[in-house]
Motif scaffolding. Sequence first.
Motif, PDB file in Angstrom:
ATOM      1  N   SER A  48       0.707  -1.096  -0.110  1.00  0.00           N
ATOM      2  CA  SER A  48      -0.061   0.018   0.042  1.00  0.00           C
ATOM      3  C   SER A  48       0.820   1.331   0.069  1.00  0.00           C
ATOM      4  O   SER A  48       0.393   2.298  -0.323  1.00  0.00           O
ATOM      5  N   THR A  81      -0.698   5.115  -4.935  1.00  0.00           N
ATOM      6  CA  THR A  81      -0.795   4.018  -3.592  1.00  0.00           C
ATOM      7  C   THR A  81      -2.437   3.618  -3.046  1.00  0.00           C
ATOM      8  O   THR A  81      -2.620   2.820  -3.015  1.00  0.00           O
ATOM      9  N   GLY A  82      -2.875   4.663  -3.056  1.00  0.00           N
ATOM     10  CA  GLY A  82      -4.471   4.589  -2.670  1.00  0.00           C
ATOM     11  C   GLY A  82      -5.430   4.024  -3.668  1.00  0.00           C
ATOM     12  O   GLY A  82      -6.496   3.809  -3.498  1.00  0.00           O
ATOM     13  N   ARG A 101      -6.076  -1.740  -7.795  1.00  0.00           N
ATOM     14  CA  ARG A 101      -5.451  -2.323  -6.769  1.00  0.00           C
ATOM     15  C   ARG A 101      -6.433  -2.903  -5.613  1.00  0.00           C
ATOM     16  O   ARG A 101      -7.376  -2.037  -5.350  1.00  0.00           O
ATOM     17  N   ASN A 109      -5.416  -3.254  -1.818  1.00  0.00           N
ATOM     18  CA  ASN A 109      -4.569  -3.058  -0.966  1.00  0.00           C
ATOM     19  C   ASN A 109      -4.437  -4.121   0.230  1.00  0.00           C
ATOM     20  O   ASN A 109      -3.622  -4.735   0.845  1.00  0.00           O
ATOM     21  N   ASN A 137      -2.985  -7.055  -1.404  1.00  0.00           N
ATOM     22  CA  ASN A 137      -1.743  -6.882  -1.828  1.00  0.00           C
ATOM     23  C   ASN A 137      -1.840  -7.370  -3.405  1.00  0.00           C
ATOM     24  O   ASN A 137      -0.766  -8.151  -3.780  1.00  0.00           O
TER      25      ASN A 137
END
Length: 116
Positions: free
Chosen positions: A29, A52-53, A71, A73, A76
Amino acid sequence: VQLVESGGGMVQPGGSLRLSCAASGFTFSSYAMSWVRQAPGKGPEWVSAINTGGGSTYYADSVKGRFTISRDNAKNTLYLQMNSLKPEDTALYYCARDGVGTYDYWGQGTQVTVSS
């Protein structure tokens, strides 16, 4: 650090595939991630990136409107949903971790072949 792609295969033009990239060995993340592809006889081509978010996404003009990066997080895992595939999308697709000004880790790649 380990990045393992999956989900590639052979599909007819106009078809869809969903690629996955399972990440381990680092705080997933905390890193932006990208998809990069390499067609036979050509250099690497950046395809898409995500922050990232997951709230900011970026696409190469060649895939914009057809591919969607995302994604999870909690799992993963990085994804690439590919729709309306074209023969020119045929390539080895890699997920890569965004380092400082470079991709510092790559997976082994998953092959996508678009052919009738």
